[in-house]
Design a protein around this motif. Structure first.
Motif, PDB file in Angstrom:
ATOM      1  N   PRO A 144       0.803  -1.227   0.000  1.00 23.50           N
ATOM      2  CA  PRO A 144       0.000   0.000   0.000  1.00 23.50           C
ATOM      3  C   PRO A 144       0.839   1.283   0.000  1.00 23.50           C
ATOM      4  O   PRO A 144       0.393   2.316  -0.488  1.00 23.50           O
ATOM      5  CB  PRO A 144      -0.828  -0.108   1.278  1.00 23.50           C
ATOM      6  N   LEU A 145       2.054   1.230   0.497  1.00 24.24           N
ATOM      7  CA  LEU A 145       2.885   2.426   0.587  1.00 24.24           C
ATOM      8  C   LEU A 145       3.528   2.780  -0.753  1.00 24.24           C
ATOM      9  O   LEU A 145       3.454   3.936  -1.200  1.00 24.24           O
ATOM     10  CB  LEU A 145       3.964   2.230   1.660  1.00 24.24           C
ATOM     11  N   PHE A 146       4.116   1.799  -1.405  1.00 21.83           N
ATOM     12  CA  PHE A 146       4.834   2.074  -2.647  1.00 21.83           C
ATOM     13  C   PHE A 146       4.063   1.673  -3.901  1.00 21.83           C
ATOM     14  O   PHE A 146       4.418   2.057  -4.998  1.00 21.83           O
ATOM     15  CB  PHE A 146       6.199   1.353  -2.640  1.00 21.83           C
TER      16      PHE A 146
END
Length: 93
Positions: free
Chosen positions: A43-45
């Motif tokens: 979800p972050l990158f």
């Protein structure tokens, strides 16, 4: 055929049919699997990666084993119940 033999045949066939239904419902895999490779997204990158997930999937090999055991036990019980009936008739005569 007496009543016990009929029940034995019906029980053996129903176990085989249930095993086939479970195999079809699980996706008709040839081999039984205990882990599945799942693709997930970070979800972050926003990158994707693959991870093994513990999941049991019923395979055709397990279906064959269950069916063979069911056939073997049904056959043995079928002939055991047949012999007991003959022995009971011979004693009564």
């Amino acid at each position: 055929m007496n009543k016990k033999q009929k029940i034995t045949i019906i029980a053996g066939l129903s176990v085989i049919v249930i095993a086939l239904i479970i195999w079809i419902a699980d996706g008709t895999y040839v081999f039984t699997q205990t882990k599945v490779l799942v693709e997930k997204t970070d979800p972050l990158f926003g990158t994707t990666y693959k991870e093994w997930k513990n999941q049991f999937i019923w395979g055709l090999d397990l279906t064959f084993v269950v069916s063979a055991i069911s056939i073997l036990t049904s056959t043995i019980l079928f002939f055991l119940f047949k012999r007991k009936r003959k022995a009971a008739n011979e004693i009564g005569n």
